[in-house]
Scaffold this active site. Structure first.
Site, PDB file in Angstrom:
ATOM      1  N   ASP A   7      -1.320  -1.450   6.794  1.00  0.00           N
ATOM      2  CA  ASP A   7      -1.613  -0.155   6.194  1.00  0.00           C
ATOM      3  C   ASP A   7      -2.156  -0.452   4.801  1.00  0.00           C
ATOM      4  O   ASP A   7      -1.389  -0.667   3.868  1.00  0.00           O
ATOM      5  CB  ASP A   7      -0.348   0.697   6.125  1.00  0.00           C
ATOM      6  CG  ASP A   7      -0.590   2.022   5.419  1.00  0.00           C
ATOM      7  OD1 ASP A   7      -1.679   2.600   5.594  1.00  0.00           O
ATOM      8  OD2 ASP A   7       0.306   2.478   4.677  1.00  0.00           O
ATOM      9  N   GLU A  67      -5.207   0.358   9.832  1.00  0.00           N
ATOM     10  CA  GLU A  67      -5.442   1.795   9.733  1.00  0.00           C
ATOM     11  C   GLU A  67      -6.829   2.039   9.151  1.00  0.00           C
ATOM     12  O   GLU A  67      -7.228   1.406   8.181  1.00  0.00           O
ATOM     13  CB  GLU A  67      -4.380   2.460   8.860  1.00  0.00           C
ATOM     14  CG  GLU A  67      -4.480   3.969   8.873  1.00  0.00           C
ATOM     15  CD  GLU A  67      -3.329   4.667   8.173  1.00  0.00           C
ATOM     16  OE1 GLU A  67      -3.583   5.727   7.568  1.00  0.00           O
ATOM     17  OE2 GLU A  67      -2.200   4.159   8.232  1.00  0.00           O
ATOM     18  N   ASP A 139       5.535   2.306   3.471  1.00  0.00           N
ATOM     19  CA  ASP A 139       4.382   1.428   3.692  1.00  0.00           C
ATOM     20  C   ASP A 139       4.607   0.502   4.888  1.00  0.00           C
ATOM     21  O   ASP A 139       3.712   0.301   5.697  1.00  0.00           O
ATOM     22  CB  ASP A 139       4.087   0.607   2.434  1.00  0.00           C
ATOM     23  CG  ASP A 139       3.705   1.495   1.261  1.00  0.00           C
ATOM     24  OD1 ASP A 139       2.758   2.275   1.399  1.00  0.00           O
ATOM     25  OD2 ASP A 139       4.368   1.407   0.213  1.00  0.00           O
TER      26      ASP A 139
END
Length: 180
Positions: A7, A67, A139
């Site tokens: 991410d 992502e 996260d």
């Protein structure tokens, strides 16, 4: 299969590693790369690059999931986030890892069942699916969710590609679980 989910972020980049055997998901590790905000952009990107390289070397994933950047109202923020993604992608490419990209909507839908789920819902489902003793940080949870999404979606997409089903159905991609 060992999946490294990432991410990306210019302040905090989450990572999560899972092993997949059939339908069984096993937690390997996760964390957050905290990027110093008091440094020039090039140094911050190098921090992401170097740390992702170390993670890949330490855990030897067989595939990665990242992502995708969404376009928000601030174009400068979007561009900076894209550069953080680029640094992570370069580290993955250095190790010849396939990189699969998923939108936040795809990830949340795959993990929670709702593409507009709150961060807390993603954290709770990641904890449940990986049988973690506590909630992962936001996260780390997002990165682990990205890896879980690939564990759910990746094999199906590959089977459809190799069988020729995508081409014979007139579509070449999946959107929201549907062929387009």
């Amino acid at each position: 299969m060992r999946i490294l989910g990432i991410d990306p972020g210019l302040r905090r980049t989450g990572f999560g590693i899972i092993d997949v055997q059939g339908m069984r998901l096993t937690y390997v590790g996760s964390g957050t790369i905290v990027v110093p905000t008091d440094q020039p952009l090039a140094r911050r990107l190098k921090t992401i690059l170097d740390n992702v390289r170390e993670i890949v070397e330490a855990h030897q994933p067989t595939v990665s999931a990242l992502e995708k950047v969404f376009v928000n109202t601030n174009p400068t923020s979007t561009l900076l986030l894209g550069q953080a993604r680029g640094a992570a992608m370069c580290a993955l490419a250095d190790h010849n890892l396939d990189v699969h990209e998923y939108t936040a909507l795809q990830i949340k839908k795959s993990v929670v069942g709702n593409g507009h789920a709150a961060k807390e819902q993603v954290q709770a489902m990641v904890q449940h699916l990986l049988k973690l003793s506590g909630l992962p940080s936001p996260d780390s949870a997002d990165a682990l969710a990205c890896a879980i999404c690939h564990a759910h979606v990746g094999p199906l997409t590959e089977k459809l590609k190799t069988s020729g089903a995508l081409g014979s159905l007139g579509g070449t991609r999946l959107r929201g679980g549907r062929l387009i």
